[in-house]
Design a protein around this motif. Structure first.
Motif: not given
Lengths: 251, 251
Positions: A51, B58, B62-63
């Protein structure tokens, strides 16, 4: 665009867990504003190598400079320095000058863990500072700093003379106690339309149980900013409220 | 992975300019930790449509969930709601229920600017709350909240019952005044190696002019956390320092 751009990357599990209140962003933001550098993005990521590496590479490519905070201490969870080396694809190796200086100043206390703090991506320039024996470092357009606020602040101070500067970004604020945003939105949009090259912001706040609004004109053209602030002042006065000039109160 | 993941997107020129100290991240982070949701990323972007739209897309991809704060008021600089509609590729349209409720509660004060606050991406569910007549809204896994801390907090409180939960993330901390990180780094790495499924963090701080270090063990396995914290306590005691249990002091 006459202002260089910047991003901040906070490497910090302690921010993401809610354990720690970040105060580094505001300090760096204010330092950059004083230099005429536009802060365009902030990211907070965990202490996970993949990350950190991808965030460093995205942000250093997108902006003129990147400031990182956190993860450069001597413990196992301090992995920023290795990750920056990996992001640049260069070896992570002992910085001879830093190693010598830390050894001299720390004597017997200079152990293997502390020597990690003298280890940097090849090509780094140490950021010597008044708050810690271990320096941060700069590689290309990336400035790697500590997470502890007082050390970060000393590193930022050490960096400032070498940073590029832009036209100073000026700000004028006026606030109206008891004024609701919804009542002035139309008038405010008209002022923004007359000053398209300025940022005109509206920020509601509550103080002593009563709502108010802070109007902030921001840009590099000081005379336009003062004109816009004057019109914002008139807008608040037209609501039957005494406009207060100066630093807006925070919410 | 037994913990849902989350990101926060702060839409805020006022944070990037350094005018305002953000306090929303810590509040949301602590709320999520209490629900067993892992906060994995925070971003701050300016009030620029293209930047907001790409960050929303994004982060929601991603989550497991995304929380946004800021930019949902009635003024021209409040563009979050339109941007979220654009990110999802759905129309931005009047939410009939919210429009009716705001009209009833605001009467004559319900003007065109305020009606923008009843306008949402199609398919949104309003986040009604105790602090403001205008709601936030949820669309799919994106929760859009106000930037003013007390309103954001009321929206978060309203959202909490409907959020997915994970295994509770527990934390134990011990701190040692006068202990330097470099002196305990090796011992700490050994503890981390014995508890690979925990996060063991080390956070230096300065208080009353003296340095100290906070050691924090974090994870979902409470008995392992307590064992690791006990070993961290012994590590501090071995430095000839009285270990202090409990909430670590902030730097």
């Amino acid at each position: 665009m006459s202002n260089p751009t910047a991003a901040i990357l906070i490497i910090g599990n302690e921010i993401l867990s809610g354990r720690t209140q970040d105060v580094n962003v505001q300090f760096i933001a204010q330092s950059l504003a004083g230099l005429g550098i536009k802060l365009q993005e902030v990211r907070v990521v965990p202490d996970i190598a993949a990350r950190i590496i991808s965030a460093v590479n995205e942000l250093r490519a997108s902006y003129d400079m990147l400031f990182t905070t956190g993860g450069i201490g001597p413990t196992h969870d301090d992995i920023t320095s290795e990750c920056v080396a990996a992001a640049f694809g260069v070896p992570w190796e002992l910085n001879e000058e830093t190693d010598r200086e830390m050894r001299e100043r720390m004597g017997d206390r200079y152990n293997a863990a502390r020597q990690r703090m003298a280890t940097m991506p090849r090509g780094s320039v140490p950021i010597k500072n008044e708050a810690s024996i271990a320096p941060g470092f700069t590689i290309a357009n990336v400035h790697v700093m500590a997470g502890v606020p007082r050390i970060m602040q000393a590193m930022m101070k050490a960096l400032e003379p070498s940073l590029p500067r832009g036209e100073r970004i000026e700000m004028r604020a006026v606030h109206g106690f008891g004024v609701m945003e919804g009542a002035i939105a139309e008038g405010l949009a008209a002022i923004q339309a007359r000053f398209p090259h300025l940022d005109l912001g509206s920020y509601p706040f509550k103080r002593d149980g009563a709502w108010g609004v802070a109007l902030v004109a921001k840009g590099t053209d000081l005379s336009a900013i003062e004109d816009a602030a004057k019109q914002a002042t008139d807008l608040i006065a037209a609501q039957g409220v005494e406009p207060i000039q100066g630093e807006p109160v925070s919410s």
